[in-house]
Structures are given as structure tokens and as C-alpha cells.
Design an enzyme around this catalytic site. Sequence first.
Site, mmCIF file in Angstrom:
data_model
loop_
_atom_site.group_PDB
_atom_site.id
_atom_site.type_symbol
_atom_site.label_atom_id
_atom_site.label_comp_id
_atom_site.label_asym_id
_atom_site.label_seq_id
_atom_site.Cartn_x
_atom_site.Cartn_y
_atom_site.Cartn_z
ATOM 1 N N ASP A 106 -30.489 36.499 -71.504
ATOM 2 C CA ASP A 106 -31.548 36.473 -72.524
ATOM 3 C C ASP A 106 -32.091 35.063 -72.771
ATOM 4 O OD1 ASP A 106 -29.072 35.783 -73.615
ATOM 5 O OD2 ASP A 106 -29.506 36.690 -75.564
ATOM 6 N N THR A 130 -26.344 38.609 -65.898
ATOM 7 C CA THR A 130 -25.429 38.158 -66.958
ATOM 8 C C THR A 130 -24.338 39.197 -67.131
ATOM 9 O OG1 THR A 130 -25.189 37.805 -69.349
ATOM 10 C CG2 THR A 130 -27.078 39.113 -68.678
ATOM 11 N N ASP A 132 -23.076 39.890 -69.758
ATOM 12 C CA ASP A 132 -23.173 40.399 -71.138
ATOM 13 C C ASP A 132 -23.888 41.747 -71.277
ATOM 14 O OD1 ASP A 132 -21.802 38.231 -72.088
ATOM 15 O OD2 ASP A 132 -23.579 37.133 -72.770
ATOM 16 N N ASP A 134 -26.964 42.544 -71.899
ATOM 17 C CA ASP A 134 -27.654 42.560 -73.196
ATOM 18 C C ASP A 134 -29.175 42.492 -73.076
ATOM 19 O OD1 ASP A 134 -27.684 39.978 -72.251
ATOM 20 O OD2 ASP A 134 -26.920 39.050 -74.078
ATOM 21 N N ARG A 176 -20.419 36.622 -76.584
ATOM 22 C CA ARG A 176 -20.739 35.826 -77.772
ATOM 23 C C ARG A 176 -21.557 36.662 -78.749
ATOM 24 N NH1 ARG A 176 -23.347 30.632 -75.467
ATOM 25 N NH2 ARG A 176 -24.358 32.367 -74.455
#
Length: 328
Positions: A106, A130, A132, A134, A176
Site C-alpha cells: 500500500d 506484500t 500483508d 492488504d 503492522r
Amino acid sequence: MQKISKLGVLTSGGDAPGMNPCIRAVVRTAIYNGISVVGIRQGYKGLIENDMFEMGTRSVSNILNLGGTILKTARCMEFHTVEGREKAYKNLKDHDIDALVVIGGDGTFTGALKFSQQFPDVRVMGIPGTIDNDLYGSTYTLGFDTATNTVIDAIDKIRDTADSHDRLFFIEVMGRDSGAIALRAGIACGAEGILLPEKATAIDELIELLKKGEFNKKSSSIVIVAEGDKSGNIYDLAKKVKQQISNYDIKVTVLGHLQRGGAPSSFDRILGSRLGYAAVNALMSGHTQEMVGLEANVIKTTPIEEALTGHKFKLEDDLLQMVDVLSI
Ligand SMILES: Nc1ncnc2c1ncn2[C@@H]1O[C@H](COP(=O)(O)OP(=O)(O)OP(=O)(O)O)[C@@H](O)[C@H]1O
Ligand SMILES: O=P(O)(O)OC[C@H]1O[C@](O)(CO)[C@@H](O)[C@@H]1O
Ligand SMILES: [Mg+2]
């Protein structure tokens, strides 16, 4: 429509398994179509510092199975500034680069969008890379599958020892701002509790759940805590729980950066290849300020702006609901 003659490719933010197969696909698809390719080292840092090199078809030989990124990556504060992005633009122009493929998460996409709004003559295409997971517009991001498998492998091993000693383990995983790895690994490993940044943690409820497990003669319990969970430091959390369930032997494991390494899974190799191939084709068709993604096994493009804001909460409802049910 202006034809592209030279494109730049970079990886940025945290590295993710699958970035190398993706770089290979970008380089070879471009060259196949008569477009020259410049590799940019260390993401936006290399763009600003003019750290670039010509890439040929052989420069990406035998990298499908490699973790990390051969282009290296970085987090670059200077790219947040208008002046930093001006330097980057000047370097791109000096190399006659007219399109840019950015592989990252992102933050990388936010930077790409700002750059492209400042300098719209350079076409920009994002590839979601990534661990993540997200970004909106792709069910999976590159690296998420491999990282989740790595986490599952580690937690299975912890379960062996937890079970042998009748222990409760708190295990911290990366994320995170994203609970994607925690939720998936939690379901796959039968975690008793999963704490996520997207949801407020009710410590009292967690303690009740763990007490119930004890009452039901569970020999071990595992609570997965995503790095960004709002209840604070995992060691403090373990202490708080220990005060309420004193007879449980409690241990803490932080999995850390091992989650980002390792050879990409078959899924990430194929996803990286598909997205790299699609990104170059989308650029050649005139697309810009977009991200290529995979949804329902179909490649699609999504405006970067939407990829960043489309979904605030991407975690699957059924997975969230089944955690407590399946771990009784
Ligand atoms: N608001 C922003 N403006 C300009 N550039 C940005 C911005 N946010 C991030 N970037 C650039 O993108 C880089 C990567 O972002 P970040 O460190 O958030 O990682 P990411 O791409 O989200 O990947 P991951 O979360 O997987 O580590 C930053 O180091 C910075 O150079
Ligand atoms: O390696 P660094 O810079 O400490 O980054 C760690 C962060 O990167 C991510 O792994 C994503 O790549 C986050 O989940 C994590 O918080
Ligand atoms: Mg990110």
C-alpha cells in the site's frame, strides 16, 4: 496512443516471496514485445539515486525459485517529498523511460500514485507484492501464500512442544496494520485465539475462552497475535493473562522476519508470473495509475486509488466467525 519503448521496474517496501517470478515475467514480456527494460535497485531509493541497469532476458534466468527480490528493496523517506519525486522523474527521463512497473504494498502504491499525479507522462502500473494481503482489487497479494505457509509450519512445530508440556503459547506474526496472516494461520493451525489489528481485543473474553479450554481438558492452547494488534506488547499481554490463569505455563514466541523469506510457493510463482505478464500488457494498451490483480481466477485492473481505499476490512467473515466454534 504513444507506444512504450522503455520501461523501468522496481520492488519497494517489504520484500515478498514471488517478487522474483514477477520481475522475470515483466522483463521477458516487455522484451518479447520489443520494449527495453531497466531494473531499478532498492525501490524509490534507487530511482532517486539513479541506481539503474539494463536488463536482458538472461538477467532473470533461474530466479523463479528464489525468495526476496533480486532488485533489492528499501523504504525511502525522500520519495514522500515533492523534491524527491522530482529527482526520480529527472533520472527516469535521462534514461528515456516512459513507463514504470512498481511491485509492492500500500505504501508503494501511495508513492506511485503521487508520482504519477505529479508527472502524468510516465505511465505507472502497480503489482500487489506484500505478505500483508492488504490491497483491494486482488484476492491475494504476492507473498501472502508463502508467508502464511511458513507461519503454519512454525506454529505446527510450536504445537508439538506446547502439547507435550501442557503450555499456552502467545505467537506474534507479521502485520503492522493487517491481520490477514494471523487469521489464516490461526484457522489452519486451530488456534484458540486470534488477535487482529482490525478488531478491538477484549482481554476478558480471551481469558474466559482460555479458561474454558482448560476446563475442557485442552492440553495446549495457542493465541496468535498480529504485530499491529491494539492490545499492545505481546509480552505484557502474556503477563496480564498469567495474572488471571496462574496455573497455566505461558510462553511467548515472536516469529519475526523468517516469515518474509524462503522460496515462493507454487501459488506465488504462478501469481507473480501472471501479474507481471498482465502489467506489461496493460501498460502497452495505454493503462496507467492502475494495479493488476487476480479475482475469482481472472486478471483485472483496478485504479490505484481504489486499490488503496476500496476495502478497509478485507478479512473473511466466515473465518472470523468460525475461530471460536472450531477451537472448542
Ligand atoms: N505517502 C507516501 N508518499 C510518497 N511515497 C510513499 C508514501 N508512502 C509510502 N511511500 C513510499 O513507498 C515506500 C514503501 O512503502 P511502505 O514502507 O509502506 O511499504 P509497502 O509498499 O506498504 O510494503 P509492505 O507493507 O509490504 O512492507 C516507502 O518507503 C516510500 O518510499
Ligand atoms: O522489515 P521491516 O521494515 O521491519 O518491516 C516489517 C513490516 O513489513 C511487513 O512485513 C510487510 O512487509 C509488515 O507486516 C511488517 O510490519
Ligand atoms: Mg504496507
